[in-house]
Scaffold this active site. Structure first.
Site, PDB file in Angstrom:
ATOM      1  N   TYR A 119      -1.305  -1.422   7.623  1.00 49.08           N
ATOM      2  CA  TYR A 119      -2.343  -2.271   8.211  1.00 49.08           C
ATOM      3  C   TYR A 119      -2.207  -2.284   9.717  1.00 49.08           C
ATOM      4  CZ  TYR A 119      -3.146  -4.112   3.535  1.00 49.08           C
ATOM      5  OH  TYR A 119      -3.434  -4.239   2.214  1.00 49.08           O
TER       6      TYR A 119
ATOM      7  N   ARG B 265       0.834  -1.212   0.000  1.00 47.99           N
ATOM      8  CA  ARG B 265       0.000   0.000   0.000  1.00 47.99           C
ATOM      9  C   ARG B 265       0.865   1.257   0.000  1.00 47.99           C
ATOM     10  NH1 ARG B 265      -5.048  -2.106   1.673  1.00 47.99           N
ATOM     11  NH2 ARG B 265      -5.995  -0.193   0.965  1.00 47.99           N
TER      12      ARG B 265
ATOM     13  N   GLN C  55      -0.493   3.137  -5.893  1.00 49.52           N
ATOM     14  CA  GLN C  55      -1.921   3.349  -5.681  1.00 49.52           C
ATOM     15  C   GLN C  55      -2.768   3.214  -6.930  1.00 49.52           C
ATOM     16  OE1 GLN C  55      -2.196   6.739  -2.738  1.00 49.52           O
ATOM     17  NE2 GLN C  55      -4.223   5.827  -2.670  1.00 49.52           N
TER      18      GLN C  55
ATOM     19  N   SER D 220      -7.956  -0.635  -2.373  1.00 47.48           N
ATOM     20  CA  SER D 220      -8.457   0.723  -2.150  1.00 47.48           C
ATOM     21  C   SER D 220      -9.709   0.977  -2.961  1.00 47.48           C
ATOM     22  CB  SER D 220      -7.411   1.770  -2.560  1.00 47.48           C
ATOM     23  OG  SER D 220      -6.504   1.996  -1.530  1.00 47.48           O
TER      24      SER D 220
HETATM   25  N1  NAP Z   1      -6.064   9.243  -1.571  1.00 57.01           N
HETATM   26  C1  NAP Z   1      -5.909   8.048  -1.010  1.00 57.01           C
HETATM   27  O1  NAP Z   1      -6.687   7.168  -1.236  1.00 57.01           O
HETATM   28  C2  NAP Z   1      -4.780   7.815  -0.080  1.00 57.01           C
HETATM   29  C3  NAP Z   1      -4.921   6.904   0.953  1.00 57.01           C
HETATM   30  C4  NAP Z   1      -3.852   6.710   1.824  1.00 57.01           C
HETATM   31  C5  NAP Z   1      -2.678   7.414   1.605  1.00 57.01           C
HETATM   32  N2  NAP Z   1      -2.563   8.269   0.575  1.00 57.01           N
HETATM   33  C6  NAP Z   1      -1.321   8.975   0.373  1.00 57.01           C
HETATM   34  O2  NAP Z   1      -1.435  10.280   0.894  1.00 57.01           O
HETATM   35  C7  NAP Z   1      -0.646  11.151   0.127  1.00 57.01           C
HETATM   36  C8  NAP Z   1      -1.544  12.245  -0.355  1.00 57.01           C
HETATM   37  O3  NAP Z   1      -0.791  13.317  -0.813  1.00 57.01           O
HETATM   38  P1  NAP Z   1      -1.122  14.780  -0.376  1.00 57.01           P
HETATM   39  O4  NAP Z   1      -0.197  15.653  -1.157  1.00 57.01           O
HETATM   40  O5  NAP Z   1      -2.568  15.029  -0.473  1.00 57.01           O
HETATM   41  O6  NAP Z   1      -0.791  14.819   1.162  1.00 57.01           O
HETATM   42  P2  NAP Z   1       0.589  14.623   1.912  1.00 57.01           P
HETATM   43  O7  NAP Z   1       1.649  14.262   0.974  1.00 57.01           O
HETATM   44  O8  NAP Z   1       0.296  13.754   3.048  1.00 57.01           O
HETATM   45  O9  NAP Z   1       0.943  16.089   2.405  1.00 57.01           O
HETATM   46  C9  NAP Z   1       0.075  16.799   3.178  1.00 57.01           C
HETATM   47  C10 NAP Z   1       0.784  18.039   3.634  1.00 57.01           C
HETATM   48  O10 NAP Z   1      -0.164  18.905   4.208  1.00 57.01           O
HETATM   49  C11 NAP Z   1       0.448  19.648   5.219  1.00 57.01           C
HETATM   50  N3  NAP Z   1      -0.534  19.955   6.249  1.00 57.01           N
HETATM   51  C12 NAP Z   1      -1.055  19.147   7.184  1.00 57.01           C
HETATM   52  N4  NAP Z   1      -1.919  19.813   7.949  1.00 57.01           N
HETATM   53  C13 NAP Z   1      -1.955  21.076   7.488  1.00 57.01           C
HETATM   54  C14 NAP Z   1      -2.655  22.239   7.873  1.00 57.01           C
HETATM   55  N5  NAP Z   1      -3.530  22.252   8.893  1.00 57.01           N
HETATM   56  N6  NAP Z   1      -2.437  23.376   7.175  1.00 57.01           N
HETATM   57  C15 NAP Z   1      -1.562  23.383   6.160  1.00 57.01           C
HETATM   58  N7  NAP Z   1      -0.874  22.318   5.762  1.00 57.01           N
HETATM   59  C16 NAP Z   1      -1.080  21.167   6.410  1.00 57.01           C
HETATM   60  C17 NAP Z   1       1.567  18.800   5.755  1.00 57.01           C
HETATM   61  O11 NAP Z   1       2.730  19.604   5.893  1.00 57.01           O
HETATM   62  P3  NAP Z   1       3.023  20.361   7.264  1.00 57.01           P
HETATM   63  O12 NAP Z   1       2.992  19.346   8.324  1.00 57.01           O
HETATM   64  O13 NAP Z   1       4.337  21.022   7.034  1.00 57.01           O
HETATM   65  O14 NAP Z   1       1.924  21.377   7.404  1.00 57.01           O
HETATM   66  C18 NAP Z   1       1.802  17.749   4.678  1.00 57.01           C
HETATM   67  O15 NAP Z   1       3.077  17.827   4.124  1.00 57.01           O
HETATM   68  C19 NAP Z   1      -0.026  10.361  -0.990  1.00 57.01           C
HETATM   69  O16 NAP Z   1       1.236   9.943  -0.644  1.00 57.01           O
HETATM   70  C20 NAP Z   1      -0.979   9.195  -1.074  1.00 57.01           C
HETATM   71  O17 NAP Z   1      -0.373   8.053  -1.605  1.00 57.01           O
HETATM   72  C21 NAP Z   1      -3.617   8.526  -0.246  1.00 57.01           C
HETATM   73  N1  NAD Z   2      -0.202   4.495   0.264  1.00 54.90           N
HETATM   74  C1  NAD Z   2      -1.377   4.576  -0.141  1.00 54.90           C
HETATM   75  O1  NAD Z   2      -1.534   5.307  -1.039  1.00 54.90           O
HETATM   76  C2  NAD Z   2      -2.506   3.847   0.466  1.00 54.90           C
HETATM   77  C3  NAD Z   2      -3.657   3.587  -0.269  1.00 54.90           C
HETATM   78  C4  NAD Z   2      -4.729   2.932   0.349  1.00 54.90           C
HETATM   79  C5  NAD Z   2      -4.605   2.560   1.679  1.00 54.90           C
HETATM   80  N2  NAD Z   2      -3.470   2.843   2.343  1.00 54.90           N
HETATM   81  C6  NAD Z   2      -3.303   2.510   3.726  1.00 54.90           C
HETATM   82  O2  NAD Z   2      -3.524   1.136   3.926  1.00 54.90           O
HETATM   83  C7  NAD Z   2      -3.965   0.932   5.227  1.00 54.90           C
HETATM   84  C8  NAD Z   2      -5.046  -0.104   5.295  1.00 54.90           C
HETATM   85  O3  NAD Z   2      -6.255   0.359   4.777  1.00 54.90           O
HETATM   86  P1  NAD Z   2      -7.475  -0.667   4.586  1.00 54.90           P
HETATM   87  O4  NAD Z   2      -8.672   0.118   4.378  1.00 54.90           O
HETATM   88  O5  NAD Z   2      -7.136  -1.672   3.560  1.00 54.90           O
HETATM   89  O6  NAD Z   2      -7.514  -1.371   5.994  1.00 54.90           O
HETATM   90  P2  NAD Z   2      -8.220  -2.754   6.448  1.00 54.90           P
HETATM   91  O7  NAD Z   2      -9.399  -2.999   5.581  1.00 54.90           O
HETATM   92  O8  NAD Z   2      -7.206  -3.786   6.499  1.00 54.90           O
HETATM   93  O9  NAD Z   2      -8.687  -2.421   7.944  1.00 54.90           O
HETATM   94  C9  NAD Z   2      -9.681  -1.476   8.218  1.00 54.90           C
HETATM   95  C10 NAD Z   2      -9.350  -0.686   9.452  1.00 54.90           C
HETATM   96  O10 NAD Z   2      -9.645  -1.398  10.634  1.00 54.90           O
HETATM   97  C11 NAD Z   2      -8.770  -0.993  11.631  1.00 54.90           C
HETATM   98  N3  NAD Z   2      -8.726  -1.930  12.768  1.00 54.90           N
HETATM   99  C12 NAD Z   2      -8.060  -3.122  12.872  1.00 54.90           C
HETATM  100  N4  NAD Z   2      -8.287  -3.667  14.089  1.00 54.90           N
HETATM  101  C13 NAD Z   2      -9.098  -2.833  14.763  1.00 54.90           C
HETATM  102  C14 NAD Z   2      -9.676  -2.868  16.068  1.00 54.90           C
HETATM  103  N5  NAD Z   2      -9.487  -3.857  16.907  1.00 54.90           N
HETATM  104  N6  NAD Z   2     -10.445  -1.811  16.450  1.00 54.90           N
HETATM  105  C15 NAD Z   2     -10.667  -0.783  15.590  1.00 54.90           C
HETATM  106  N7  NAD Z   2     -10.154  -0.718  14.353  1.00 54.90           N
HETATM  107  C16 NAD Z   2      -9.367  -1.744  13.940  1.00 54.90           C
HETATM  108  C17 NAD Z   2      -7.487  -0.836  10.910  1.00 54.90           C
HETATM  109  O11 NAD Z   2      -6.629   0.034  11.612  1.00 54.90           O
HETATM  110  C18 NAD Z   2      -7.902  -0.258   9.577  1.00 54.90           C
HETATM  111  O12 NAD Z   2      -7.898   1.151   9.649  1.00 54.90           O
HETATM  112  C19 NAD Z   2      -4.335   2.301   5.749  1.00 54.90           C
HETATM  113  O13 NAD Z   2      -3.309   2.721   6.571  1.00 54.90           O
HETATM  114  C20 NAD Z   2      -4.351   3.171   4.542  1.00 54.90           C
HETATM  115  O14 NAD Z   2      -3.997   4.494   4.810  1.00 54.90           O
HETATM  116  C21 NAD Z   2      -2.422   3.454   1.764  1.00 54.90           C
END
Ligand code: NAP
Ligand code: NAD
Ligand code: NAP
Ligand code: NAD
Lengths: 98, 374, 453, 374, 453, 98
Positions: free
Chosen positions: D212, D107, D112, D118
């Site tokens: 996870y 993940r 992604q 997702s």
């Molecule tokens: N979309 C999805 O489904 C999903 C799911 C899980 C993970 N992700 C991952 O999340 C990332 C998303 O990228 P992104 O560019 O949206 O976010 P990001 O890379 O997480 O960056 C967010 C930025 O916002 C700033 N920030 C946080 N709170 C703030 C506030 N109150 N005011 C101003 N700035 C604030 C933070 O910097 P400061 O702390 O310096 O303020 C941080 O660097 C990707 O890496 C993606 O893979 C996405």
């Molecule tokens: N890098 C990326 O771009 C990307 C994309 C998608 C998801 N993710 C990450 O993958 C991870 C897993 O996502 P998912 O939706 O597949 O998770 P999942 O379906 O495996 O689990 C669902 C949620 O249940 C929670 N959970 C487990 N045990 C629990 C308990 N006992 N009580 C309460 N909550 C409990 C987990 O913390 C998780 O948030 C997340 O951290 C998410 O941010 C990352």
């Protein structure tokens, strides 16, 4: 005019000068600096009066140098300011027209 | 009627008798009503016979169903003067019963606290949008994801009365792209106030004093159909609510128009009970036509029983209180004198042995509305 | 002096005051400059018309024409980016002129007039020396080893102390000719130059503004010498408003004035112009940048959601639309923490769907975008994804915001995003960082944009 | 896979063969695929036998189901290394088939665009909220009306992964009062960023490298149950999503806790397939317990077939393209050489006659996970 | 004059300028007043210390003490609501004093001094006469039949023309004693009085401000007569800033100054103080009212929905919360056009549910609410529903906003609501109407509130 | 001091006076009016100088009347302004404290 009157004028000009600039967006800092810089080209007035009335070559040279400096400052200052503001304007106008 | 409304009536000095288990559907126990001060009666006929005023939800289906209601009794409820069997009212007239129908309440501001139709429309409109979201095999909101963009669902709401507006609001909240149309032009602003787009189709009609739409002429109706063709084909989900009191609901969507829709689309027809806004609607059933699911919504309010009955109960309690204050009275021989009041006057269906309500009188004479009788 | 001349002088003084006032707001700045120019013409005309003598008029005319020509040509020729040093150069000449005028009138004067003339010579020369150094440094014609900073400063102070002592001696002793005057001026210029030498390039604009105010004061002092009220007023005006401006400029850099002209930070400032450094920006500059842009793209990210600043971002774009700026949102598919996160957020603020452009659609547009406003997005704008093979982001398609003309990034700190890697975008020379919570920063932008209406 | 993704693969120079009617469920015709450049094959075994790479949604149920897949073939799909029958994989190993599972994709940000989990979680989370709104016999939003105020529904979301967050967002949009809990503390900010309240229960766990959750200890688990008691009783609708890869889903809601809820409440259990987050969940069924409807959601994604298959198809197409660029190759005798790539390495279940994936290996040895096999 | 006195005078002039500047913003207004008072003490002390003579010092002391006592007592006693007439009264005395001082110095003067003295007498006396009339009218001690307005104005102008003619004659003829001076003054006062008489009560504040500026000018003119720079500066300052203030005041009434002092609207203004008239309010006043309130209730209605101003209303309450103001929403059950309309709307703006109070809960709170902000609501606040038995609204429970201390109604016009009836709330004396689209008005409030931060 | 100097002073004071008032929220209009009204109590300075130096009863009476008027204006003006501002402050402070 008496010195005291001149001091009054000075104080009032200070008051006016302090108030004349409220908070200026910093994008205007450069043109404002440049424009006020052009204003003290007004020293040309002094340089002219001096040059029109001096006696002796040394004094004349000094006065003419002052005239030269002041006129460069004055004319150059306004032209530069106008250029800066024009850039500024055109960007804005372009923005409007789009 | 929820227990708290019963409690209010009791505290105003009325004796309230309730049929046992009347609140079950809405999740209220007899005990709760007893606690609120009501007397619980196991036997319906005892309730019918022993009350000065009968507050009901719907009227009886057949003339004879509620025999034994004594002369001078007032029946208050959603009595459907336009669609309930005329015989019921004639039976009441002959029996000296007075019938006040909540659905004949004038839609004026000061009567809104008793406006059952508004309450039910609210429930129905919300529900229609939720059901549409549930039935439509698509996302409502726009989503831009790593696997591409899912466009928002397109929802078309036809008829923006109370129910239509609520449906618009709910679908908009869920992120759908909402368009709406109504023949009353003043509705445009209301639709836009909810963030939706109002379609300009140049089909207009005036509204009655109560704000109800009047029927369109033949030609205008044809035009409306024509001009709706494109929006209908555009939509993923359609919610129709167009109704004209005392008339069959207008057909807004023809079979042919449905064929023009994308397969998998959904139509929720809230006008199903008065004939439906589409040519294929069947009240109470979902039919598929050309791959489009057409839900003939019936009694959607009963799907949120607790909230709906709370709203209905409060409206009813407000009305009873209003009646009381307006001066409802029985003389010694239990003859009823109705107060002379704008609002009450408009609601009287049957009184002093006569059918009063104009719609009802027309129906007895003409029988035109029989399509709708069920 | 002739009363009519006086009245005309008064009129031009009034024009100066109003002109500077008008210069303070973007909408009227150009008229302000024009008012100043008219005031100046009036003043010069009056002077010429009412001058008591017209000796050497041919010489004077020639020299003045020459000066004007030099002024016009150099002002026209200079590149836009070299404006600050041009202003410094002109300013130095102004100071020099004031000093020379005072020097010309000084021999034979006495009492207050003598004191004032000496004061003018010192002020004007310091301004001259400092400005010329500022000019040379900004032109990068001279460089200073920063280890010498303290030495230069102490030397400069010493020289100035000596100048003051000499001037006091000359004033009290009451004699001294043109030679002494030139000596004082040369020394004062040297002092000014020495003090300016160690100041870093990034701080120069503030110093130039300070020297500008100083030149103004020297012109005012000349006015006292010549008993010319217009000089007093105009010079004082520049002195006072220049002081305020200097303060505002150093405040905009989050520095104190003292810190700018003296502290060791100057050294850092020098380094600050090099590549690889983060360049902060203020709210008002950001607002002006946006307001005068044609095309703006807003790139929201997880930070926008954390700050719950969707209403503010909506207001910013509404205001910009009002100014005729074209604004779009560039939505990266994985911005935020769940698919569609940005959609949910922006729908709450009622942003129209057709303003939301997906990555593939917006990416080709960055090239002709004036300003990209990155609001709390990080990973999704990280150019490392394109270039750094080792990065955990490598290969992820990103929003190519770095192709736009300007990038302003709103975030609270240099904190990393989800992927936990540094973002080279932040040290890109065209990027400016607007630090602070996004809700707060956007709120400030709204305020600034509204006041620019 | 929607036709446009097929088109993309074709335009990249691949030959695509499809089983006839494969797209029907999602509303795509064979003609559309043909137009996009695919060859339609009526006979499944012909497809299985004739392809270098088999892109599937789910794997076969029984080891023998997909006989005839030649040596050197790559199977890509949601192969469920934690729950599909181990024999399937052993059969493939013996047949020289290579299996890459989309659900083992790491993940990380750069993966992604291929992250099927997702995508599916997005669909499921949205859907869960819509289903909850539909099943709950109450309004989601707050309404202040002439007939009194209807309080907003209280929605509790347990587990705020991708599905949980989407459910929170959707319920919040509809106007519900939303609270959420997750054991990963970093989720708080994410929950709050959607306008919901994060419960502070002081039950925390670390996350794995992939984000996870890890399993809670006995004691922590007991504590979580205890501390959830109150919020559970508070809620009108609960959506549970807590899962730990390779483990039975944790029981968050006991029978007793359900008894403490208001009758008529609804629980949508998205963890039903891995055992359920409540004690009464039955996958694929709605059961009533103490007046509470517990929906064991299974395959919710199939309820939005078109959108879900679009997302899945794009993810898969992105992955295939990634594989191609990473250097997937067959040598002359059709032996496969896998690229040495971080992402691909983590996804290999079976290759060169071996079970590779650690979870799979553990299962073959221990058989601990057999509760989940179906 | 003694140079030390001059310097002290200069200091007090500076204090005046700064004091007025400080008075311009709510946060510093009180310090501004204090600066002015210090400047005044400094000026008086300097005058006393450096006066060339001290004849009649006992009398002068007694009279000055008497005057101070009268000043303190009357200023203390006056009711808050009578402040404007008190200011008018003081202003008249100031004008009178200026005229008297000039008159005292006039006999025997000649040339410019004589002209200036006469000018001062005329200006000061006009200010005196006008101010006293303003005072009397506001105290309601005199009333004027408005049919006489034109006549009074023409008469006033005639008298003033005569005064000017007389003054010119006196100045050019060069003779005339204290009697002539008093005659000029009496006539000028009468002229000022006549011109002020027909002006309506609602417009008086603007007129008082104008007369205030006039008094300032007369003080400045006195300064010329007495060759006292402090008087010149202070008087001019009041004259100039008073002029700007007068302009701002008439602009705040959406009137031109000419219109205020001359037009027939004055007559309406008179009627404006009577019951039954709509009283508009400006954005900045509304913002100040809200900002300094303790408890505010916002009553949204259909107009909020039409304007789609939910984001703006949210911002207003956030800002007010920031100032420590307690803000609640009072939601009428039938506000809007569908049940729950306001809920949908405010949820879009993310207003917390617990800030929404239903009618039955909020109604008892209006009694101790400082300001109710009615945003596009009409029928649901219509008090006719309680009292007018014939009204189509009669009997509908409403939000009793009229029990609050102030009510500000935001709507576009005097348009009616759904029920199509007039709303007596709008002519309630405590109601102010802020006309304009709600989105626009709330936006302006946001701007004002932000600038008040 | 020459008349021309005084006119200079006058002009500068006008400039300062015009600039000193930027946009004032209208809630401050009344206190501002009242405070500037108090300022021209400065005429008391003139009245004092006059009264200290006049000859003759009529002139003295006029001068004393001027002193009376001016002192009422000055003192009353400041007190009224302070009262207005105090009301304003207290309201605000109350607002804060709640
Ligand atoms: N979309 C999805 O489904 C999903 C799911 C899980 C993970 N992700 C991952 O999340 C990332 C998303 O990228 P992104 O560019 O949206 O976010 P990001 O890379 O997480 O960056 C967010 C930025 O916002 C700033 N920030 C946080 N709170 C703030 C506030 N109150 N005011 C101003 N700035 C604030 C933070 O910097 P400061 O702390 O310096 O303020 C941080 O660097 C990707 O890496 C993606 O893979 C996405
Ligand atoms: N890098 C990326 O771009 C990307 C994309 C998608 C998801 N993710 C990450 O993958 C991870 C897993 O996502 P998912 O939706 O597949 O998770 P999942 O379906 O495996 O689990 C669902 C949620 O249940 C929670 N959970 C487990 N045990 C629990 C308990 N006992 N009580 C309460 N909550 C409990 C987990 O913390 C998780 O948030 C997340 O951290 C998410 O941010 C990352
Ligand atoms: N809630 C329901 O279910 C429902 C349903 C149907 C009818 N109604 C009725 O609707 C009424 C609701 O009362 P209400 O007070 O909410 O609304 P209202 O009485 O209709 O008044 C709304 C007011 O808003 C003003 N307005 C409109 N657009 C505006 C804008 N853009 N900016 C500022 N002001 C604007 C209008 O005045 P200007 O034109 O002067 O601006 C109008 O007077 C009640 O009579 C109720 O009975 C309610
Ligand atoms: N005074 C009040 O407080 C109050 C309260 C509730 C409702 N009302 C008013 O009552 C009126 C009726 O509301 P309702 O919801 O009961 O209406 P309804 O259910 O009778 O009709 C629904 C809608 O369908 C529309 N319609 C009819 N024929 C149509 C056609 N051919 N094409 C498109 N649309 C068509 C109608 O205009 C109406 O808006 C509205 O004006 C409403 O504002 C007033």
């Amino acid at each position: 005019m008496s010195l005291i009157a001149e001091i009054y004028i000075f104080v009032l000009a200070v008051l006016a000068g302090f108030q004349v600039i409220a908070k200026v967006p910093s994008i205007l800092h450069t043109p404002l600096m440049s424009a006020t810089n052009a204003i003290h080209g007004i020293i040309l007035v002094g340089a002219l009066v001096l040059a029109f009335s001096v006696h002796g070559t040394a004094a004349l040279v000094i006065a003419l140098a002052a005239v030269l400096f002041a006129s460069i400052n004055l004319v150059g200052g306004f032209v530069v300011t106008d250029r800066i503001l024009a850039m500024f304007r055109s960007e804005r106008e372009a923005g409007r027209s789009s | 009627m929820p227990p708290d409304s019963v409690g209010r009536l009791v505290s105003q000095g009325h004796a309230v008798t309730m049929e046992s288990a009347a609140g079950h559907g809405a999740g209220f126990d007899d005990e709760q009503y007893q606690a609120a001060g009501a007397v619980i009666e196991q036997d319906r006929s005892a309730v019918l016979a022993g009350s000065d005023l009968l507050a009901v939800v719907n009227g009886p289906r057949n003339a004879g169903d509620w025999a034994g209601v004594p002369r001078g009794t007032v029946v208050v409820g959603l009595l459907k003067p336009f669609s309930a069997p005329v015989e019921v009212f004639e039976f009441w007239a002959s029996g000296g019963v007075t019938a006040l129908s909540m659905d004949a309440l004038p839609r004026v501001s000061r009567a809104q606290s008793m406006d059952v139709l508004s309450s039910l429309s609210t429930v129905i409109g919300y529900r229609a949008a939720v059901v549409a979201a549930e039935r439509l095999r698509k996302f409502f909101p726009l989503l831009m994801t790593a696997a591409g963009t899912i466009p928002p669902a397109r929802v078309l709401v036809l008829g923006a009365g109370v129910a239509g507006l609520q449906a618009i609001a709910t679908a908009h909240r869920l992120g759908a792209q909402v368009e709406a149309f109504d023949t009353r032009p003043e509705v445009r602003e209301q639709v836009e106030s909810l963030g939706a787009r109002f379609l300009t189709l140049e089909v207009e009609t005036s509204a009655t004093q109560d704000g109800y739409a009047t029927e369109l002429g033949e030609e205008a109706h044809r035009q409306e159909n024509e001009r709706l063709r494109e929006p209908v084909a555009w939509a993923d989900a359609i919610i129709t609510t167009a109704q004209i009191p005392g008339q069959r609901a207008p057909i807004l969507i023809t079979r042919e128009m449905i064929s023009g829709m994308k397969p998998g689309s959904v139509i929720i027809d809230l006008a199903a009970e008065s004939g439906g806004n589409t040519e294929v609607t069947e009240a109470g059933r979902a039919v598929f036509y050309a791959g489009v699911e057409v839900v003939g919504a019936q009694n959607l309010a009963s799907e949120l029983p607790r909230d709906a009955s709370q709203l209905y109960g409060r409206n009813l309690a407000n009305f009873l209180q209003y009646l009381d204050q307006a001066g409802l009275a029985w003389d010694a021989d239990h003859t009823l004198s109705l107060p002379d009041d704008d609002i009450v006057n408009r609601m009287v269906l049957v009184h002093a042995g006569q059918l009063i309500h104009t719609g009802l009188v027309k129906r007895r004479e003409g029988g035109v509305m029989d399509v709708l009788n069920r | 002096m002739n009363p009519i001349a006086q009245v005309l002088y008064m009129a031009s003084a009034t024009l100066f005051v109003l002109g500077v006032r008008f210069l303070g707001s973007p909408a009227s700045a150009r008229s302000g400059n024009r008012l100043l120019a008219i005031g100046m013409l009036l003043a010069l005309g009056t002077t010429l018309a009412f001058a008591p003598h017209y000796d050497h008029v041919v010489w004077v005319a020639l020299v003045a024409l020459l000066g004007s020509a030099i002024g016009v040509v150099s002002a026209r020729r200079v590149r836009m980016t070299a404006m600050p040093q041009m202003v410094a150069f002109f300013n130095g000449l102004g100071g020099g002129a004031a000093a020379l005028v005072a020097a010309g009138g000084w021999p034979g004067s006495s009492g207050a007039a003598s004191w004032l003339a000496l004061l003018t010579m010192v002020l004007g020369s310091v301004s001259f020396g400092g400005s010329i150094i500022a000019f040379l440094k900004l032109q990068e014609w001279i460089r200073v080893d920063l280890r010498m900073a303290l030495g230069l400063r102490l030397l400069g102070l010493t020289v100035l102390a000596a100048v003051v002592a000499g001037a006091v001696y000359l004033a009290t002793s009451g004699h001294g000719g043109i030679g002494a005057a030139l000596g004082v001026m040369a020394a004062a210029a040297a002092g000014g130059a020495l003090l300016t030498l160690p100041i870093g390039g990034a701080d120069m604009p503030v110093v130039i503004s300070l020297l500008n105010a100083l030149t103004g004061l020297s012109a005012a002092a000349t006015g006292f010498v010549l008993q010319n009220q217009l000089l007093i007023i105009a010079g004082t005006l520049v002195g006072a408003s220049g002081t305020i401006l200097t303060q505002q400029m150093s405040r905009a850099m989050h520095r104190s004035l003292m810190n700018v002209i003296w502290s060791g930070k100057a050294a850092q400032g020098e380094a600050g112009t090099a590549e690889g450094t983060v360049q902060p920006i203020t709210h008002d500059d950001t607002a002006m940048l946006l307001r005068y842009a044609k095309k703006v793209v807003v790139v929201p990210g997880y930070g926008l959601a954390v700050a719950r600043a969707q209403l503010e971002v909506k207001q910013v774009i509404d205001l910009l639309n009002g100014f005729g700026v074209e604004v779009l949102f560039g939505i990266h598919p994985v911005a935020g923490r769940m698919p569609g996160h940005m959609n949910v957020l922006l729908a709450e603020a009622d942003v129209a769907y057709d303003q939301l452009w997906e990555m593939d659609r917006i990416n080709p547009r960055f090239r002709d975008t004036d300003v990209v406003l990155v609001v709390g997005a990080n990973d999704v704008t990280n150019p490392a994804a394109r270039t750094q093979t080792g990065s955990p982001l490598f290969g992820m398609p990103i929003l190519n915001v770095d192709e736009a003309r300007h990038v302003v990034v709103l975030k609270r700190s240099m904190g990393r995003g989800f992927a936990g890697v540094d973002n080279p975008l932040y040290v890109d020379p065209k990027t400016r960082m607007l630090f602070g919570d996004a809700k707060h920063s956007l709120g400030a932008l709204v305020r600034e944009l509204e006041s620019a209406q």
